[in-house]
Design an enzyme around this catalytic site. Structure first.
Site, PDB file in Angstrom:
ATOM      1  CG  ASP A  47      12.253  14.919 -31.571  1.00 28.09           C
ATOM      2  OD1 ASP A  47      12.254  16.479 -32.061  1.00 28.09           O
ATOM      3  OD2 ASP A  47      11.251  14.795 -30.791  1.00 28.09           O
ATOM      4  CG  ASP A  97      10.110  19.880 -25.884  1.00 32.10           C
ATOM      5  OD1 ASP A  97       9.801  18.808 -25.095  1.00 32.10           O
ATOM      6  OD2 ASP A  97      10.149  21.201 -26.010  1.00 32.10           O
TER       7      ASP A  97
END
Length: 269
Positions: A14, A16
């Site tokens: 991932d 952010d």
């Protein structure tokens, strides 16, 4: 912290909240990616963000000092375009979104039709209007398939949280009475897209992320391993609450990215 599962050969990472906050790199993100690359461990950046193209995502990472190239980036917009091309071949779409979605549709060879489309595909659109809402609801209620890039209700920004693609989708769902096909996390569709890119089986891949509701849920839904890092949405303070609400216990929990690096690279570097 759990021991690295021997079957994990690659990682879906991932962005952010995991590698950066807005335009600020999270401590250790550059070292993690550099060490994965040096060890020859396959990885992909997997993001729900549909506003940027893979090249723009890579440039954003590079500006913060995180090694990246567009071949390592999987976005919900690109996955949505592939899903539409495979599920509705030859269909024309009415897009609601920004450059990342529009470019993904163009590269997939999908034509636009703003009047009578087969599919309405929607992502984040910071110029969304009541007129767009009306058109989308009417087209979907009249039979157009509804595809949503990602269900995120909020997005972080330099000035605080802002409405995400899921907030726009809530209005369209209410107005049309139709639930969309969701591509991004926690749906398994984006994860399958990324796993297929790696050429591996789901049990050979682990998801690294900060969000129990999206990243860890997506990993479980896709049958992957899960590594939670407490650098973003999930923290030591709210971890038990998220475990209780999701019913998910990650395979490994790391306080920071250096712990992640030790877990996934420690036996190799």
């Amino acid at each position: 912290m759990s021991k690295l599962t021997a079957d994990w050969k690659a990682y879906l990472i991932d962005l952010d909240g995991t590698l950066y906050h807005g335009s600020r790199m999270i401590l250790g993100a550059d070292r993690l990616i550099s060490d994965l690359h040096a060890a020859g461990i396959p990885y992909l950046f997997v993001t729900n963000n549909s506003s940027r193209t893979p090249a723009e995502v890579a440039a954003h990472l590079q500006q913060m000092g995180i090694p990246a190239d567009e071949e390592h980036v999987c976005t919900s917009a690109v996955a949505a375009a592939q899903y539409i091309a495979e599920q509705y071949p030859g269909s024309k779409v009415a897009p609601i979104g920004e450059n990342g979605l529009l470019e993904a549709l163009r590269e997939a060879g999908i034509e636009h039709d703003e009047q009578d489309p087969h599919v309405v595909v929607q992502g984040i659109d910071r110029s969304f209007t009541y007129e767009k809402l009306t058109k989308a609801a009417r087209m979907i209620a009249s039979g157009a398939h509804y595809v949503l890039t990602n269900p995120d209700l909020q997005l972080p920004s330099q000035d605080g949280l802002m409405p995400g693609a899921g907030t726009i989708a809530a209005a369209i769902k209410a107005a049309s009475g139709v639930e969309p096909v969701v591509i991004g996390k926690p749906s398994g569709i984006l994860m399958k897209f990324a796993i297929d890119r790696l050429g591996l089986h789901n049990e050979e891949v682990a998801v690294i992320g900060d969000n129990m509701l999206t990243d860890m849920s997506a990993g479980v839904n896709a049958g992957c391993g899960t590594i939670l890092v407490l650098t973003g949405v999930t923290t030591e303070q709210n971890l038990e609450q998220y475990v209780a609400s999701t019913g998910i216990q990650p395979d490994a929990i790391c306080r920071d990215l250096d712990e992640v690096r030790k877990l996934v690279c420690g036996k190799i570097i």
